[in-house]
Design a protein around this motif. Sequence first.
Motif, PDB file in Angstrom:
ATOM      1  N   GLY A   7      81.430  57.730  87.289  1.00  0.00           N
ATOM      2  CA  GLY A   7      82.373  56.634  87.481  1.00  0.00           C
ATOM      3  C   GLY A   7      83.643  56.772  86.669  1.00  0.00           C
ATOM      4  O   GLY A   7      84.223  55.761  86.257  1.00  0.00           O
ATOM      5  N   GLY A   8      84.091  57.999  86.417  1.00  0.00           N
ATOM      6  CA  GLY A   8      85.304  58.210  85.638  1.00  0.00           C
ATOM      7  C   GLY A   8      85.142  57.945  84.161  1.00  0.00           C
ATOM      8  O   GLY A   8      86.138  57.861  83.431  1.00  0.00           O
ATOM      9  N   ARG A   9      83.899  57.820  83.690  1.00  0.00           N
ATOM     10  CA  ARG A   9      83.637  57.534  82.289  1.00  0.00           C
ATOM     11  C   ARG A   9      82.616  58.527  81.722  1.00  0.00           C
ATOM     12  O   ARG A   9      81.943  59.246  82.460  1.00  0.00           O
ATOM     13  CB  ARG A   9      83.116  56.104  82.102  1.00  0.00           C
ATOM     14  N   LEU A  10      82.470  58.511  80.408  1.00  0.00           N
ATOM     15  CA  LEU A  10      81.515  59.354  79.722  1.00  0.00           C
ATOM     16  C   LEU A  10      80.381  58.484  79.199  1.00  0.00           C
ATOM     17  O   LEU A  10      80.615  57.493  78.506  1.00  0.00           O
ATOM     18  CB  LEU A  10      82.200  60.088  78.563  1.00  0.00           C
ATOM     19  N   PHE A  11      79.147  58.861  79.531  1.00  0.00           N
ATOM     20  CA  PHE A  11      77.964  58.126  79.087  1.00  0.00           C
ATOM     21  C   PHE A  11      77.113  59.025  78.205  1.00  0.00           C
ATOM     22  O   PHE A  11      77.207  60.254  78.254  1.00  0.00           O
ATOM     23  CB  PHE A  11      77.133  57.657  80.287  1.00  0.00           C
ATOM     24  N   LEU A  65      93.055  69.196  74.387  1.00  0.00           N
ATOM     25  CA  LEU A  65      91.651  69.533  74.592  1.00  0.00           C
ATOM     26  C   LEU A  65      90.869  69.127  73.348  1.00  0.00           C
ATOM     27  O   LEU A  65      91.228  69.509  72.230  1.00  0.00           O
ATOM     28  CB  LEU A  65      91.503  71.046  74.837  1.00  0.00           C
ATOM     29  N   TRP A  66      89.777  68.373  73.536  1.00  0.00           N
ATOM     30  CA  TRP A  66      89.005  67.806  72.440  1.00  0.00           C
ATOM     31  C   TRP A  66      87.542  68.193  72.582  1.00  0.00           C
ATOM     32  O   TRP A  66      87.004  68.220  73.689  1.00  0.00           O
ATOM     33  CB  TRP A  66      89.100  66.281  72.427  1.00  0.00           C
ATOM     34  N   SER A  67      86.886  68.497  71.454  1.00  0.00           N
ATOM     35  CA  SER A  67      85.441  68.706  71.457  1.00  0.00           C
ATOM     36  C   SER A  67      84.794  67.687  70.525  1.00  0.00           C
ATOM     37  O   SER A  67      85.414  67.205  69.578  1.00  0.00           O
ATOM     38  CB  SER A  67      85.085  70.131  71.005  1.00  0.00           C
ATOM     39  N   HIS A  68      83.528  67.367  70.823  1.00  0.00           N
ATOM     40  CA  HIS A  68      82.819  66.380  70.026  1.00  0.00           C
ATOM     41  C   HIS A  68      81.712  67.050  69.226  1.00  0.00           C
ATOM     42  O   HIS A  68      80.964  67.886  69.747  1.00  0.00           O
ATOM     43  CB  HIS A  68      82.215  65.286  70.914  1.00  0.00           C
ATOM     44  N   GLU A  98      80.417  52.993  73.230  1.00  0.00           N
ATOM     45  CA  GLU A  98      79.628  52.047  72.449  1.00  0.00           C
ATOM     46  C   GLU A  98      79.039  52.705  71.205  1.00  0.00           C
ATOM     47  O   GLU A  98      78.695  52.043  70.242  1.00  0.00           O
ATOM     48  CB  GLU A  98      78.495  51.473  73.310  1.00  0.00           C
ATOM     49  N   GLU A  99      78.890  54.034  71.234  1.00  0.00           N
ATOM     50  CA  GLU A  99      78.305  54.751  70.112  1.00  0.00           C
ATOM     51  C   GLU A  99      79.358  55.520  69.318  1.00  0.00           C
ATOM     52  O   GLU A  99      79.220  55.726  68.131  1.00  0.00           O
ATOM     53  CB  GLU A  99      77.235  55.723  70.619  1.00  0.00           C
ATOM     54  N   ILE A 100      80.390  55.981  69.993  1.00  0.00           N
ATOM     55  CA  ILE A 100      81.442  56.763  69.357  1.00  0.00           C
ATOM     56  C   ILE A 100      82.781  56.343  69.937  1.00  0.00           C
ATOM     57  O   ILE A 100      82.859  55.836  71.058  1.00  0.00           O
ATOM     58  CB  ILE A 100      81.244  58.279  69.600  1.00  0.00           C
ATOM     59  N   GLU A 101      83.821  56.524  69.177  1.00  0.00           N
ATOM     60  CA  GLU A 101      85.157  56.287  69.706  1.00  0.00           C
ATOM     61  C   GLU A 101      85.526  57.403  70.669  1.00  0.00           C
ATOM     62  O   GLU A 101      85.227  58.576  70.427  1.00  0.00           O
ATOM     63  CB  GLU A 101      86.175  56.227  68.576  1.00  0.00           C
ATOM     64  N   LEU A 102      86.158  57.052  71.769  1.00  0.00           N
ATOM     65  CA  LEU A 102      86.623  58.064  72.694  1.00  0.00           C
ATOM     66  C   LEU A 102      87.852  58.755  72.120  1.00  0.00           C
ATOM     67  O   LEU A 102      88.559  58.202  71.279  1.00  0.00           O
ATOM     68  CB  LEU A 102      86.948  57.429  74.045  1.00  0.00           C
ATOM     69  N   PRO A 103      88.142  59.985  72.541  1.00  0.00           N
ATOM     70  CA  PRO A 103      89.298  60.690  71.970  1.00  0.00           C
ATOM     71  C   PRO A 103      90.599  60.019  72.383  1.00  0.00           C
ATOM     72  O   PRO A 103      90.662  59.331  73.415  1.00  0.00           O
ATOM     73  CB  PRO A 103      89.179  62.091  72.593  1.00  0.00           C
TER      74      PRO A 103
END
Length: 271
Positions: free
Chosen positions: A45-49, A90-93, A63-68
Amino acid sequence: LALEGGVLYVADRDEIRRIAVRHGGEDVSVRTLSATVRAAWIQAGGRLFELRPGWREARPAGEEIELPPGGIGGVSWTRRGPVVRNDDGLWSHGPRGWTRRLPAAEPRLGVTRVRGNASGQGAVFVSEPDAYRGFWAWSGEGEARRLFTRLESSSPSAFSVAPGGELCASFQTGALIVATDGVARTVQPPIPALREVHDLFFRANGDLLAATSRGVFLWRRERPGWTRWREPEDGPRNQTNEIHRARNGTVWIGSSDGVIERRPDGTVVLH
């Protein structure tokens, strides 16, 4: 974990159950997923879960981490978690949150492949813009550095990052390149099957597995040379597409005619 028709399932020894992925109170279709030791990362849905052991449903990663910064554009996956491409770069977690590996570019970075190892070392092939085209690698918390320039006029058919951080890339020319500390060398001897590589995977000991249209080939670090893993009869099971290694040492091979399980004791199971 299994993905079927946009629906996510999880299986253990007792049952297979559906995992709910919802946004705004409604189910959303899952596009991609990737499992790490601590969590599964899901694009839907265009989001990261995010899904962690014991959870009955996936939760928005925010809800658990801030998005980049810049939110989520394209998402790729490594063994340590997600890599996000957006208007800010470009971001890595990792364990300390998000790290920007490459800055913003105009036009937006074209990333064709992203790979990483369990230690958090990663690499990416950037196809555009021309100023960034080529391989970039990172480790720790710093920005990515250009890895090497050889053969960058051709996009890789596959590449992988070894446990020690080396990058191995295959090209349709049949060349197989290993880069260490910015120095590239060609893996010898070349074989015809390397013109049709679909996936590369390193064992924990540094041995390399290549999934090709002619079967799986093993290159041993201690005894350089190629050994072919093949089924007794030629056919679709020797047309291999993808390789994964489980924590118990089992190698799972995706073929054009099902899944092949090679266990540490040498047993081969066809699924």
